[in-house]
Scaffold this motif. Structure first.
Motif, PDB file in Angstrom:
ATOM      1  N   ARG A   1       6.961  32.615  17.287  1.00  0.00           N
ATOM      2  CA  ARG A   1       7.104  33.873  18.020  1.00  0.00           C
ATOM      3  C   ARG A   1       8.569  34.253  18.077  1.00  0.00           C
ATOM      4  O   ARG A   1       9.456  33.432  17.857  1.00  0.00           O
ATOM      5  N   SER A   2       8.816  35.506  18.382  1.00  0.00           N
ATOM      6  CA  SER A   2      10.194  35.975  18.506  1.00  0.00           C
ATOM      7  C   SER A   2      10.805  35.435  19.790  1.00  0.00           C
ATOM      8  O   SER A   2      10.100  35.090  20.746  1.00  0.00           O
ATOM      9  N   PHE A   3      12.141  35.372  19.817  1.00  0.00           N
ATOM     10  CA  PHE A   3      12.818  34.696  20.917  1.00  0.00           C
ATOM     11  C   PHE A   3      14.200  35.303  21.127  1.00  0.00           C
ATOM     12  O   PHE A   3      14.962  35.486  20.172  1.00  0.00           O
ATOM     13  N   SER A   4      14.537  35.638  22.369  1.00  0.00           N
ATOM     14  CA  SER A   4      15.849  36.182  22.714  1.00  0.00           C
ATOM     15  C   SER A   4      16.607  35.157  23.555  1.00  0.00           C
ATOM     16  O   SER A   4      16.048  34.605  24.502  1.00  0.00           O
ATOM     17  N   PHE A   5      17.869  34.954  23.221  1.00  0.00           N
ATOM     18  CA  PHE A   5      18.599  33.878  23.894  1.00  0.00           C
ATOM     19  C   PHE A   5      20.102  34.109  23.823  1.00  0.00           C
ATOM     20  O   PHE A   5      20.605  34.970  23.086  1.00  0.00           O
ATOM     21  N   LYS A   6      20.830  33.300  24.584  1.00  0.00           N
ATOM     22  CA  LYS A   6      22.283  33.202  24.481  1.00  0.00           C
ATOM     23  C   LYS A   6      22.628  31.727  24.339  1.00  0.00           C
ATOM     24  O   LYS A   6      21.941  30.860  24.887  1.00  0.00           O
ATOM     25  N   ILE A   7      23.715  31.455  23.615  1.00  0.00           N
ATOM     26  CA  ILE A   7      24.111  30.080  23.368  1.00  0.00           C
ATOM     27  C   ILE A   7      25.609  29.930  23.602  1.00  0.00           C
ATOM     28  O   ILE A   7      26.399  30.826  23.255  1.00  0.00           O
ATOM     29  N   ALA A   8      26.019  28.817  24.220  1.00  0.00           N
ATOM     30  CA  ALA A   8      27.440  28.544  24.440  1.00  0.00           C
ATOM     31  C   ALA A   8      28.158  28.381  23.112  1.00  0.00           C
ATOM     32  O   ALA A   8      27.577  27.934  22.124  1.00  0.00           O
ATOM     33  N   SER A   9      29.422  28.738  23.084  1.00  0.00           N
ATOM     34  CA  SER A   9      30.188  28.673  21.841  1.00  0.00           C
ATOM     35  C   SER A   9      30.620  27.257  21.490  1.00  0.00           C
ATOM     36  O   SER A   9      30.899  26.955  20.333  1.00  0.00           O
ATOM     37  N   GLN A  10      30.667  26.368  22.497  1.00  0.00           N
ATOM     38  CA  GLN A  10      31.049  24.977  22.273  1.00  0.00           C
ATOM     39  C   GLN A  10      29.939  24.045  22.740  1.00  0.00           C
ATOM     40  O   GLN A  10      29.267  24.324  23.720  1.00  0.00           O
ATOM     41  N   PRO A  11      29.726  22.925  22.045  1.00  0.00           N
ATOM     42  CA  PRO A  11      28.756  21.949  22.542  1.00  0.00           C
ATOM     43  C   PRO A  11      29.267  21.285  23.809  1.00  0.00           C
ATOM     44  O   PRO A  11      30.466  21.193  24.037  1.00  0.00           O
ATOM     45  N   PHE A  12      28.333  20.814  24.630  1.00  0.00           N
ATOM     46  CA  PHE A  12      28.737  20.081  25.832  1.00  0.00           C
ATOM     47  C   PHE A  12      28.592  18.579  25.640  1.00  0.00           C
ATOM     48  O   PHE A  12      29.086  17.788  26.441  1.00  0.00           O
ATOM     49  N   SER A  13      27.926  18.174  24.538  1.00  0.00           N
ATOM     50  CA  SER A  13      27.753  16.749  24.293  1.00  0.00           C
ATOM     51  C   SER A  13      27.433  16.532  22.822  1.00  0.00           C
ATOM     52  O   SER A  13      27.115  17.473  22.095  1.00  0.00           O
ATOM     53  N   ALA A  14      27.528  15.262  22.404  1.00  0.00           N
ATOM     54  CA  ALA A  14      27.179  14.900  21.034  1.00  0.00           C
ATOM     55  C   ALA A  14      26.695  13.466  21.009  1.00  0.00           C
ATOM     56  O   ALA A  14      27.203  12.604  21.725  1.00  0.00           O
ATOM     57  N   GLY A  15      25.691  13.219  20.197  1.00  0.00           N
ATOM     58  CA  GLY A  15      25.221  11.869  19.945  1.00  0.00           C
ATOM     59  C   GLY A  15      25.534  11.492  18.519  1.00  0.00           C
ATOM     60  O   GLY A  15      26.338  12.149  17.842  1.00  0.00           O
ATOM     61  N   VAL A  16      24.895  10.439  18.047  1.00  0.00           N
ATOM     62  CA  VAL A  16      25.129  10.000  16.677  1.00  0.00           C
ATOM     63  C   VAL A  16      24.631  11.041  15.686  1.00  0.00           C
ATOM     64  O   VAL A  16      25.225  11.242  14.631  1.00  0.00           O
ATOM     65  N   GLU A  17      23.546  11.764  16.042  1.00  0.00           N
ATOM     66  CA  GLU A  17      22.929  12.686  15.094  1.00  0.00           C
ATOM     67  C   GLU A  17      23.138  14.163  15.422  1.00  0.00           C
ATOM     68  O   GLU A  17      23.120  14.981  14.522  1.00  0.00           O
ATOM     69  N   ARG A  18      23.336  14.528  16.703  1.00  0.00           N
ATOM     70  CA  ARG A  18      23.285  15.949  17.046  1.00  0.00           C
ATOM     71  C   ARG A  18      24.340  16.372  18.057  1.00  0.00           C
ATOM     72  O   ARG A  18      24.800  15.569  18.866  1.00  0.00           O
TER      73      ARG A  18
END
Length: 603
Positions: free
Chosen positions: A391-408
Motif C-alpha cells: 500500500r502507499s505510505f506517507s512518512f518523514k525520516i530523520a537525516s541521521q541515524p540514531f543507532s547502528a548494529g553490525v548489519e543496519r
C-alpha cells in the motif's frame, strides 16, 4: 480512503491478470484492514515538499523484472566471500545455480562456525588503579572472579576463559608502580595474587593510567580469539587535556605515552576496551578515548556498598565477556571493522529531529500476510512476489541515524498517514552487496513473518501456563524515492518504548542476557518446526509480562534461506543443541529434553 495494493491473486477475475501492474490495480482499495496497528491509514495529500518517485506503476514494473530466486542465489554466492567482485555466477539452469551456491554456502558456513569456535576462547585482563582509594575495587575484582566463571559455565558452556591482571599507581611509586599477572586458567592463582595487591601511593590526583594500559597491552601474552580489557579507575591520566586538577605532569606522560599511541596498540592487537566508572573525574578521558576508538561500553561502579559493588563487578565482567564474544564471533577476530562501527556511532544523533522542517516523503510499504500453517513456513516458494501485499505510505525520516548494529543503521521516522502521526523506526542495511537490494529486504520481511508466526503459536501455550509472552514487532519493507530521486529500500517498524534495549542472545549461540522464557522460546521453535529451524538473535525490550523483540535471525537446515546469518544444520547442532540447557519453562511446556546435543522425550 487510503490506497491499498495487493500482489496476491484473490479471485478468478484477478487470476486472469497477466502483469504485476494489473494485479495492483485490481486489488487497489480492497485490502483496508491491515496496517502497523491493524487499522487503515489515511494518506494525506502531498504538499510542496513531498518527495515521491515510488508510484505503483514503477513499483510494479520493477517487481515484474525481478527474478527473486536468481538474485538471492547470486547474493548468497557474493556473501560467501569466495568470489571476486567482478565474477558472475552463471548456470544453464536454476538447479545448476542452486547446486553451485549450496556448495559455496556450506563452505562459508563451515568457515564461520570455525571462527565462532575460536571466538569462544577468551583472554580477560583486569586493569586496575591500585592507589589508596581503590581497596574495595581490588577486593571486588578478587572476589567476583569465581562467581563470574560459574555464571559463564552455566549460561555459555562453550566459552573458555583465561584471566589476567595489571595494576598501576603513579610515577612517584617507583619500585612497583606497575604490577601484572599474566593470563591463567588457574583461577585460584588469580585470587591468591590479588590478595597480595595492596592499595597505596598515588601522589597527586592523576595516575599513570596510560602506563597501566600500555603495560597490559604490550606485556601480557594475548593469544585467544576474543580479547577483553576491563579498565577500572577513579582518576584521569596526567596532562592538561585530561584534567584541570593539580598535576605533577601537566604536559602529560613523562615517557612520551599518549592516548593515541596506546590505543593504536590496543586496536592493532584486536583488544576490546571496556571501562568501569567509579566517579566522574574520568569523563574527559572517556570523551578523548571515544574520539580515538569510538563508542565502547561503560559500566557504573559508583557506590560504596561492598555487596552491591561485587554484584556490579560480576555484572560488568560477565557482560564484557559475552558482549566481546558475541561481537567477535559475529564480525571475526579482526576488530578493525568493529572499531570502525564504533567510530560511526559518534556521528549519529540520538535525539529525535524537528519533524516540522523535514520534507514529507511518499513510498510503498510491502508485507507478507500472516502465516497460518507450518507447511507454508517450510515452503520457500510461499514467500514469492505474488504473495506480497502493498500500500502507499506517507512518512518523514530523520537525516541521521540514531543507532547502528553490525548489519543496519536505524533512523527515527514518523508515519504521517496515521492520525495522530505515529513514531516509527526505519532501518537500512549497511552493506547490501552488488546485487538487487530489494531482494534482501524481502528476505528480512520473510524472517520477521516467520518469527511472528512462531511467537503467536508459542504465546497460545504460554498464556495457558501464565508465562510471559514473546512478541515480535510488525516489520514491513519500504520502497521510496530520496532527495536525489534514486530508489531506496528500508524496513520499517513501530518505535519501541523508551526502555533499555537489550540483546538477550546471539545467532552465534552466546547468551548475553539470560532469560529462561526466551531460551525456552528458541527451544520451542526447534521442536514446533520438527528440527527444521531455530529462531535466535533475540533482542528488544523487556516489559512486565512480555518481551517486544525485533531483528531476529534463523538457523535452518535449508542453507539457501534466511541470509548469511543462517548457519544451516551444523549451526543448529553446534550453536543451539550443543549449548542449550533445558530450564523449568522448557519442562512446563513439555518440550523434549535436550542433552549433549540430542533431543529426547521428557520423562
Amino acid at each position: 480512503m487510503s490506497k491499498w495494493f495487493c500482489l496476491k491473486k484473490k479471485s478468478k477475475k484477478r487470476a486472469k491478470a497477466k502483469s504485476t501492474e494489473e494485479r495492483l490495480k485490481l486489488c487497489a482499495d480492497e485490502i483496508n484492514t491491515f496496517s502497523f496497528e491493524e487499522k487503515p491509514i489515511n494518506i494525506k495529500v502531498k504538499d510542496s515538499n513531498t518527495i515521491s518517485t515510488s508510484n505503483p506503476s514503477s513499483f510494479a514494473s520493477d517487481l515484474e523484472k525481478l527474478n527473486l530466486t536468481e538474485e538471492r542465489l547470486k547474493r548468497y554466492a557474493y556473501e560467501a566471500d569466495t568470489l571476486s567482485s567482478d565474477t558472475t555466477v552463471t548456470s544453464n539452469t536454476e538447479n545448476e545455480l542452486r547446486t553451485k551456491v549450496t556448495f559455496l554456502r556450506e563452505k562459508a558456513i563451515s568457515k564461520t562456525l570455525n571462527s565462532i569456535k575460536l571466538s569462544m576462547k577468551v583472554d580477560l585482563c583486569f586493569v586496575l588503579d591500585c592507589t589508596n582509594s581503590m581497596g574495595p575495587y581490588i577486593d571486588a575484582a578478587r572476589d567476583c572472579i569465581l562467581q563470574v566463571i560459574n555464571y559463564i559455565k552455566h549460561t555459555n558452556p562453550s566459552i573458555e576463559l583465561r584471566v589476567g591482571f595489571c595494576g598501576y599507581r603513579d610515577h612517584i611509586d617507583r619500585h612497583d608502580h606497575l604490577k601484572s599477572l599474566d593470563f591463567t586458567d588457574q583461577y585460584e592463582k588469580f585470587t591468591t595474587y590479588l590478595q597480595s595487591v595492596l592499595p597505596y601511593g598515588g601522589g597527586d590526583t592523576p595516575e599513570d593510567v596510560l602506563g597501566g594500559l600500555n603495560e597490559a597491552i604490550t606485556k601480557m601474552k594475548w593469544k585467544n580469539g576474543t580479547r577483553v580489557l576491563l579498565h577500572i579507575g577513579d582518576s584521569p591520566p596526567h596532562g592538561k587535556k585530561f584534567t584541570d586538577m593539580i598535576d605533577d605532569y601537566p604536559k602529560g606522560d613523562p615517557y612520551g605515552l599518549t592516548a593515541e599511541n596506546v590505543l593504536k596498540k590496543l586496536q592493532s592487537k584486536n583488544i576490546l576496551y571496556f571501562f568501569g566508572r567509579i566517579n566522574y573525574t574520568t569523563e574527559t578521558k572517556l570523551q578523548i578515548f571515544r574520539g580515538i576508538i569510538g563508542e565502547f561500553p561503560v559500566f557504573d561502579l559508583i557506590g560504596g556498598d561492598p555487596i552491591k559493588l561485587i554484584e556490579k563487578f560480576i555484572k560488568a565482567t560477565s557482560t564484557s565477556i559475552t558482549y566481546a564474544v558475541s561481537m567477535t564471533s559475529t564480525i571475526g577476530s579482526d576488530t578493525k571493522y568493529m572499531y570502525s562501527l564504533q567510530r560511526k556511532k559518534l556521528d549519529m544523533n540520538p535525539n529525535e529531529p524537528d519533524w516540522i522542517i523535514l520534507p514529507l516523503q511518499e513510498g510503498i510499504v510491502m508485507w507478507y500476510p500472516n502465516l497460518d500453517t507450518l507447511k507454508k513456513l517450510k515452503d520457500p516458494n510461499y514467500f514469492n512476489k505474488s504473495n506480497l501485499f502493498s500500500r502507499s505510505f506517507s512518512f518523514k525520516i530523520a537525516s541521521q541515524p540514531f543507532s547502528a548494529g553490525v548489519e543496519r543503521y536505524a533512523y527515527f521516522a514518523l508515519d504521517i498517514g496515521s492520525c495522530p502521526a505515529k513514531k516509527m523506526v526505519i532501518k537500512e542495511f549497511l552493506h547490501v552487496g552488488r546485487n538487487n537490494s530489494f531482494e534482501k529486504y524481502i528476505e528480512a520481511i520473510e524472517i520477521s513473518t516467520i518469527a511472528s508466526f512462531l511467537s503467536t503459536e508459542f504465546n497460545l501455550i504460554a498464556e495457558r501456563k501464565d508465562l510471559s509472552k514473546v512478541k515480535f514487532l510488525n516489520v514491513k519493507l519500504l520502497r521510496c524515492g530520496t532527495i536525489d530521486f534514486s530508489i531506496r529500500y528500508y524496513t520499517i517498524e513501530p518505535k519501541l518504548h523508551n526502555m533499555e534495549y537489550k540483546r538477550f542472545n546471539a545467532n552465534t549461540g552466546v547468551i548475553t542476557e539470560l532469560r529462561p522464557i526466551l531460551e525456552a522460546f528458541v527451544h520451542f521453535t526447534y521442536e514446533y518446526t520438527k528440527g527444521y529451524l531455530v529462531v535466535c538473535d533475540l533482542q528488544g525490550i523487556e516489559l512486565t509480562n512480555e518481551f517486544l523483540l525485533t531483528d531476529p535471525a534463523i538457523h535452518c537446515i535449508d542453507s539457501l534461506r534466511f541470509g548469511s546469518t543462517n548457519f544451516g544444520k551444523e549451526g543448529i547442532n553446534q550453536l543451539f543443541l550443543a549449548n542449550h540447557k533445558c530450564n523449568d519453562i522448557c519442562k512446563q511446556l513439555k518440550l523434549k529434553h535436550i542433552n549433549d546435543g540430542l533431543s529426547e522425550d521428557v520423562a
